[in-house]
Scaffold this active site. Sequence first.
Site, mmCIF file in Angstrom:
data_model
loop_
_atom_site.group_PDB
_atom_site.id
_atom_site.type_symbol
_atom_site.label_atom_id
_atom_site.label_comp_id
_atom_site.label_asym_id
_atom_site.label_seq_id
_atom_site.Cartn_x
_atom_site.Cartn_y
_atom_site.Cartn_z
ATOM 1 N N GLN A 254 -6.245 12.248 13.640
ATOM 2 C CA GLN A 254 -6.462 12.612 12.231
ATOM 3 C C GLN A 254 -7.933 12.968 11.988
ATOM 4 O O GLN A 254 -8.830 12.261 12.430
ATOM 5 C CB GLN A 254 -6.018 11.441 11.335
ATOM 6 C CG GLN A 254 -6.172 11.673 9.850
ATOM 7 C CD GLN A 254 -5.257 12.770 9.300
ATOM 8 O OE1 GLN A 254 -4.103 12.887 9.706
ATOM 9 N NE2 GLN A 254 -5.772 13.575 8.392
ATOM 10 N N LYS B 190 2.799 11.067 6.468
ATOM 11 C CA LYS B 190 3.375 11.667 7.673
ATOM 12 C C LYS B 190 4.373 10.693 8.294
ATOM 13 O O LYS B 190 5.482 11.076 8.666
ATOM 14 C CB LYS B 190 2.272 12.032 8.679
ATOM 15 C CG LYS B 190 1.477 13.262 8.241
ATOM 16 C CD LYS B 190 0.213 13.475 9.059
ATOM 17 C CE LYS B 190 -0.606 14.623 8.462
ATOM 18 N NZ LYS B 190 -1.951 14.742 9.048
ATOM 19 N N ASP C 243 -0.615 19.450 16.592
ATOM 20 C CA ASP C 243 -1.453 20.047 15.562
ATOM 21 C C ASP C 243 -1.876 21.463 15.977
ATOM 22 O O ASP C 243 -2.439 22.196 15.173
ATOM 23 C CB ASP C 243 -2.728 19.194 15.392
ATOM 24 C CG ASP C 243 -2.818 18.583 14.013
ATOM 25 O OD1 ASP C 243 -1.991 18.947 13.164
ATOM 26 O OD2 ASP C 243 -3.721 17.762 13.795
#
Length: 288
Positions: A98, A54, A121
């Site tokens: 994460q 990422k 997200d």
Amino acid sequence: MTARILDGKGLAAQVEREVAAQAASLIKRYGVSPALAAVLMGDDPASVLYVKRKAEAFGRAGMRSETFHLPASTSEAELLALIADLNARPDIHGILPQQPMPAHINPRTVFERVDPAKDVDGLGPINMAALLVGRPRLVPCTPAGIMRLLEHAGIDVAGKDAVVIGRSVIVGRPMALLLLQANATVTMCHTRTRELTEHTRRADLLVVAAGKARLVTGEMVKLGAVVVDVGTNRVDGKLAGDVDFASVSERAEWITPVPGGVGPMTIAMLLRNTVQAAESQMRSARTV
Ligand code: NAP
């Protein structure tokens, strides 16, 4: 029949270029680079690799990213304090906790604390509710990437029988909502579903997000179906999807490969969500 490939890698590269152009114009207009803060707890090798990928993608698009790598023993209170700091920082536009997180951390609590404007997200309650009522804002990256892949291939899901295997908050549920929003007739399957094959065999569009290597085989798939494989499983040290590619690609009309299908689109949508979040934060900072 040999299925046509839904090329996530190629489309992700195109989305990256679009995002890079948007980021450059924001830097020109506001003098600030869109930026992501990734929060990683522990040393799960797959998570370490995802976060690295990422960060590289952000670099390629000319955007900034910071990684906060915390020990697995970090308490929930310490993690929430970091989230609060990042919420308050005007130079951070997106926050990515994460997953998976260590067992003593409740991911729902963490996502509830991320400022909805920075929830790139799309997993917090405000963005989830927006999706549920049909006014999506920041949409979870994996299902958003799948919708973009289908659109790009000219696959209209309206009226199709769509079956989603998996009901997680990160993939299955938002996937079903996006398909419903696009006028598909949606069935959600999970471990308590009876006769999974009866559902999959009548699916015009089958999205598999179970995390079980080769769960779906050719005889479970309708001839001419579109099959999207979200799974990323390690089998004998190699990456394997939830779909048995060889047998399914003989029956499907379209299929996503693993790797090179859904994975790159997830990262591309994270870039897109971050630039979108940055633009609205920069615009509202200018008007106050
Ligand atoms: P998850 O939270 O473990 O959820 C899996 C879901 O699949 C659950 O709803 C489970 O049902 C269902 N399921 C499991 N086995 C099944 C079976 N045999 N039959 C029917 N349903 C079954 O996983 P996730 O986070 O959604 O991820 C799913 C997979 O996608 C994983 O391999 C993950 O690594 C991958 N993934 C890939 C990307 C990407 O970018 N490529 C992004 C996210 C996730 P219950 O609810 O009844 O337990």
